[in-house]
Every structure is written in structure tokens, then in C-alpha cells.
Design an enzyme around this catalytic site. Sequence first.
Site, short mmCIF file in Angstrom:
data_model
loop_
_atom_site.label_atom_id
_atom_site.label_comp_id
_atom_site.label_asym_id
_atom_site.label_seq_id
_atom_site.Cartn_x
_atom_site.Cartn_y
_atom_site.Cartn_z
CE LYS A 13 -2.00 -1.15 3.92
NZ LYS A 13 -1.27 -2.39 4.20
NE ARG A 88 -4.56 -1.54 9.81
CZ ARG A 88 -3.44 -0.86 9.55
NH1 ARG A 88 -3.46 0.30 8.97
NH2 ARG A 88 -2.27 -1.40 9.86
NE ARG A 127 7.80 -2.53 6.19
CZ ARG A 127 6.50 -2.35 6.39
NH1 ARG A 127 5.76 -1.79 5.46
NH2 ARG A 127 5.95 -2.75 7.51
NE ARG A 154 6.46 -0.50 10.35
CZ ARG A 154 5.33 -0.49 9.63
NH1 ARG A 154 5.28 0.19 8.50
NH2 ARG A 154 4.26 -1.11 10.04
NE ARG A 165 2.26 -5.08 11.11
CZ ARG A 165 3.29 -4.84 10.28
NH1 ARG A 165 4.48 -5.35 10.52
NH2 ARG A 165 3.10 -4.08 9.24
P1 AP5 Z 1 4.88 -1.53 1.90
O1 AP5 Z 1 4.52 -0.71 0.70
O2 AP5 Z 1 5.65 -0.88 3.01
O3 AP5 Z 1 3.59 -2.29 2.45
P2 AP5 Z 1 2.32 -1.74 3.21
O4 AP5 Z 1 1.14 -2.43 2.62
O5 AP5 Z 1 2.31 -0.25 3.22
O6 AP5 Z 1 2.62 -2.37 4.63
P3 AP5 Z 1 2.59 -1.77 6.12
O7 AP5 Z 1 3.30 -2.80 6.96
O8 AP5 Z 1 3.13 -0.39 6.21
O9 AP5 Z 1 1.12 -1.81 6.40
P4 AP5 Z 1 0.45 -2.01 7.75
O10 AP5 Z 1 -0.93 -1.82 7.30
O11 AP5 Z 1 0.71 -3.22 8.52
O12 AP5 Z 1 1.20 -0.94 8.67
P5 AP5 Z 1 0.81 0.51 9.12
O13 AP5 Z 1 2.06 1.31 9.08
O14 AP5 Z 1 -0.39 1.01 8.39
O15 AP5 Z 1 5.71 -2.80 1.35
C1 AP5 Z 1 6.23 -3.76 2.23
C2 AP5 Z 1 7.63 -4.23 1.71
O16 AP5 Z 1 7.44 -4.90 0.46
C3 AP5 Z 1 8.62 -3.08 1.43
O17 AP5 Z 1 9.91 -3.49 1.76
C4 AP5 Z 1 8.48 -2.83 -0.08
O18 AP5 Z 1 9.68 -2.31 -0.62
C5 AP5 Z 1 8.16 -4.23 -0.59
N1 AP5 Z 1 7.26 -4.24 -1.75
C6 AP5 Z 1 6.16 -3.46 -1.96
N2 AP5 Z 1 5.56 -3.77 -3.13
C7 AP5 Z 1 6.30 -4.78 -3.67
C8 AP5 Z 1 6.18 -5.56 -4.87
N3 AP5 Z 1 5.18 -5.34 -5.77
N4 AP5 Z 1 7.09 -6.54 -5.10
C9 AP5 Z 1 8.10 -6.76 -4.21
N5 AP5 Z 1 8.28 -6.05 -3.05
C10 AP5 Z 1 7.39 -5.09 -2.79
O19 AP5 Z 1 0.36 0.26 10.61
C11 AP5 Z 1 1.27 -0.12 11.63
C12 AP5 Z 1 0.52 -0.25 12.94
O20 AP5 Z 1 -0.06 1.02 13.30
C13 AP5 Z 1 -0.68 -1.22 12.94
O21 AP5 Z 1 -0.28 -2.55 13.17
C14 AP5 Z 1 -1.55 -0.64 14.06
O22 AP5 Z 1 -1.06 -1.01 15.32
C15 AP5 Z 1 -1.36 0.86 13.88
N6 AP5 Z 1 -2.37 1.47 13.02
C16 AP5 Z 1 -2.16 2.05 11.80
N7 AP5 Z 1 -3.31 2.52 11.29
C17 AP5 Z 1 -4.27 2.24 12.21
C18 AP5 Z 1 -5.67 2.47 12.25
N8 AP5 Z 1 -6.33 3.07 11.23
N9 AP5 Z 1 -6.36 2.05 13.34
C19 AP5 Z 1 -5.73 1.45 14.37
N10 AP5 Z 1 -4.39 1.18 14.38
C20 AP5 Z 1 -3.68 1.59 13.31
#
Ligand code: AP5
Length: 208
Positions: A13, A88, A127, A154, A165
Amino acid sequence: MKIVLLGAPGAGKGTQAQKLVEDYGVAHISTGDLLRAAVKAQSKLGVEAKGYMDAGKLVPDRLVVDLVKERLGQDDAKRGFILDGFPRNTAQAEVLDRELDAMGISLDAALLVDVAADVIINRLSSRRTCRSCGYTAGAGVDVCPRCGGEMYQRDDDKPETIKKRLDTYREQTEPLVDYYGKKGLLKKVDGDRPVDEVYADVKVLLGL
Ligand code: AP5
């Protein structure tokens, strides 16, 4: 462009959002980035959020919703926005609907980046994320190509937390696929391909 990005942790994402922001200049509203900034600043919200994040759980809605409302009201979001990591759960989706209604705005699409769980575990374990600007890349990238900041792993990208997660995603976030499907807003892209191939399809799906 006013879109919500859906998908499991590590689906890509943030990666797709980064490309859309570079090409179209819309606001990238990532609740994960906002929460990590609060943790880094050791604000009251950040201190409370950290325990949930490290455990792979969702941070309580009351802590997240106001962050998003405030961010949506900022000037750059008027040109368009990508909501990444919000909503979420169904309660957050309903709050978002009400907030956008009050602002006289409607979403263009909810884009699901679809990737299988085994691929996700490999991606997240390797990552690296920029401490300064949040840019993400794979293992082996020590200096941020965007801002020169330090790349780190992270705390929640450790195997045991990744599994939690993914469970949280299946239980609480995946139902939003149906939620937006029923509204006729859902678009789905196969995220298990090279980044630029995924991005080419994203642009077609979004009519860009
Ligand atoms: P990346 O693009 O970083 O993936 P992502 O989908 O953004 O993953 P996140 O881990 O950031 O999502 P998340 O939803 O768990 O975390 P968030 O920060 O929102 O890609 C991942 C890796 O793959 C990278 O190394 C990239 O280079 C690689 N990659 C990407 N595309 C690729 C491809 N096509 N081919 C190969 N490699 C590829 O949330 C973290 C925490 O915050 C949550 O667990 C929760 O505790 C809290 N939180 C956040 N939002 C909320 C909310 N709305 N409500 C409650 N808690 C929340």
C-alpha cells in the site's frame, strides 16, 4: 483523486501510495506514519499507541480518528488524498463516511492491493524504513534514496509480530473489502508482481 488503500500488512500500500504522490501530488495520509511520528515524539498519544503497535494490534479508534480528521482538513488534502491504513475496521469506515459527507466529499475508489500471506511474511521481514521520511525499501538499503536518512527495521516487522498483524487484518480489516464492494467502490489489483507492473494497473483502475 480521493481514495482508500486496502490490503494486508506488507501488501505494498505504502509503496503504491509513494508513487501516486510523486506523480500526482496528492496528500499521503498514512495512519501508520502518523502514529510512528507520535511514538518518536513521545507524545501522550504516541506513548499509548506504542504498546498496541508492538503487539500487532489496532490502536484504539479514539486515538486514530482525530488524527485523520485533522489531517483531512489540511490544505494539501484539498488537491486529493490517499488514505493508507485507514479505515482499519467497520467503525472507522463509518466515521470516515460521516466525515467526508460533512465535508461534501465522496470517495472515488477503495483499492485493494491483493497479496498472499506467504509473500507478505518475506516482504515484511526484509523491509527497511527511513527514520526521517518513512520511505520503504527492501533489505540492503542502508541510506534512504529519497532524503538520505537512516534506514531501519520497524519494531513490528519481527516474525512474531507480523503473524499477529496478519491475524488482526483478517479479523478486523478484511471485512472492509465487502463494505466497499457493496458501495460499488472496490477495485482490486494483483500486488504479487514487480512494483512498476502493479503501478501500471493501479493507474488503469483509477482512470489515471
Ligand atoms: P509496503 O509498501 O511498506 O507495504 P504496506 O502495505 O504499506 O505495509 P505496512 O506494513 O506499512 O502496512 P500495515 O498496514 O501493517 O502498517 P501501518 O504502518 O499502516 O511494502 C512492504 C515491503 O514490500 C517493502 O519493503 C516494499 O519495498 C516491498 N514491496 C512493496 N511492493 C512490492 C512488490 N510489488 N514486489 C516486491 N516487493 C514489494 O500500521 C502499523 C501499525 O499502526 C498497525 O499494526 C496498528 O497497530 C497501527 N495502526 C495504523 N493505522 C491504524 C488504524 N487506522 N487504526 C488502528 N491502528 C492503526
